[in-house]
Design an enzyme around this catalytic site. Sequence first.
Site, PDB file in Angstrom:
ATOM      1  N   SER A  63       0.687  -1.240  -0.140  1.00  0.00           N
ATOM      2  CA  SER A  63      -0.131  -0.019  -0.046  1.00  0.00           C
ATOM      3  C   SER A  63       0.748   1.273  -0.031  1.00  0.00           C
ATOM      4  O   SER A  63       0.170   2.171  -0.335  1.00  0.00           O
ATOM      5  CB  SER A  63      -0.990   0.055   1.163  1.00  0.00           C
ATOM      6  OG  SER A  63      -2.161  -0.691   0.951  1.00  0.00           O
ATOM      7  N   LYS A  66       0.404   3.925  -2.740  1.00  0.00           N
ATOM      8  CA  LYS A  66      -0.724   4.805  -2.743  1.00  0.00           C
ATOM      9  C   LYS A  66      -0.078   6.425  -2.627  1.00  0.00           C
ATOM     10  O   LYS A  66      -0.652   7.199  -2.866  1.00  0.00           O
ATOM     11  CB  LYS A  66      -1.633   4.674  -1.509  1.00  0.00           C
ATOM     12  CG  LYS A  66      -2.359   3.408  -1.648  1.00  0.00           C
ATOM     13  CD  LYS A  66      -3.482   3.296  -0.453  1.00  0.00           C
ATOM     14  CE  LYS A  66      -4.402   2.113  -0.618  1.00  0.00           C
ATOM     15  NZ  LYS A  66      -3.718   0.744  -0.307  1.00  0.00           N
ATOM     16  N   SER A 123      -6.005   3.798   4.072  1.00  0.00           N
ATOM     17  CA  SER A 123      -5.517   2.927   3.184  1.00  0.00           C
ATOM     18  C   SER A 123      -6.477   2.337   2.587  1.00  0.00           C
ATOM     19  O   SER A 123      -6.146   1.144   2.110  1.00  0.00           O
ATOM     20  CB  SER A 123      -4.265   1.915   3.911  1.00  0.00           C
ATOM     21  OG  SER A 123      -3.510   1.352   2.725  1.00  0.00           O
TER      22      SER A 123
END
Length: 380
Positions: A63, A66, A123
Amino acid sequence: MIRRYIVLINVLLFFFSLFISCHAVEAAKNQNIKPYKSAILMEVDTGRILYKYNIHKRLPPASMTKMMLMLIVMDKVYSGEISLDDEVRVSAAASRIGGSQVYLKEGEVFTIRELMKAIAIHSANDACYAIAEYIAGTPEGFVALMNEYAKKLNMKDTEYHSVHGLPPSKGQKEDLTSAYDSAILAKRLIQYPEVLQWTSTKTAYFRNGTFKLENTNKLIGRFRGADGLKTGYYSKAGFNLTATAKRGDTRLIAVVMGAKSDRARVNESAKLLSLGFALYHKKVLLKKGSPYNKEIEVLEGDPDKIKPIAGSDLTVYVKDSELPKVVVSLKDVPLLKAPIKKGEKIGRFVATLEGEVIGSSYAICPEEVVKASFLKKLYR
């Protein structure tokens, strides 16, 4: 009989020393084993790397992917292409994205600001997908944009294949990056105050207060000065964390990739940040407007020699023991020829430590230099 005892004692001593040696070797090996696959500590102002371990090893960011999406969004907001108050309608595809999410439903409408908060704090993968569709039409189009950005930022270890960092499905490629590239990306991303405002928020609410957003970064509220930035995890990737903290006028970025647990990534990030704040200190070697200690010649100039001055503070972050070894030099000075305007850039002041550049500032002309008259040239 005595001779037998002596032989027996010598044999026992031999095996005892061998046992001790083996344990010593094993202990030394264990000391060299890191609780992560790669890590970096960077000081933001100068970009100096204060600690590094396998910093160019290509690993799945999970993640932490991102961060690139967030950067692109904020760049477009500040360029006026989009607004944080733009409304995004959730598609059927976005509503089906799994993993960490805010359970978007097809047809729901949220502002980019709301979706960015969900991404930065919680997230949310589905929020990433919705924003990617809004900006680029398709996730694939947005991934292409992410890779363009990576090239512009000189992130040579990085390739993106998703907008959110989820593990790849069968036949898909995984996202890859390095601790170094993640630090470079983070350094650029934290220029936006809204990002740090979101990533420093421990809890918030989404969908009119009906859904609680919980920050995945456990440093927030526990490590003094910590205000970001992004976690990442799936089984193959391990536990990743790009962390940033500020104390006084010093901001540090720590990246840990491939840790064995959430606790490990948090603890190791905290150790790196603590190391930086404890051992490294800001030193101004040349203040803005201060002259260099050597003159340089100006062809056909009046005056014919000048002492360049610092156009900005020449700052370094060093250990106290390193300071005497730092060397300041003037670089990239072209052949100077009059006329030259006051304040015109004429080179760079560079601070080096044992060959490594650890700080720089631009050098400028301290006064207006006009063309020398014929008589001045004649009598020189």
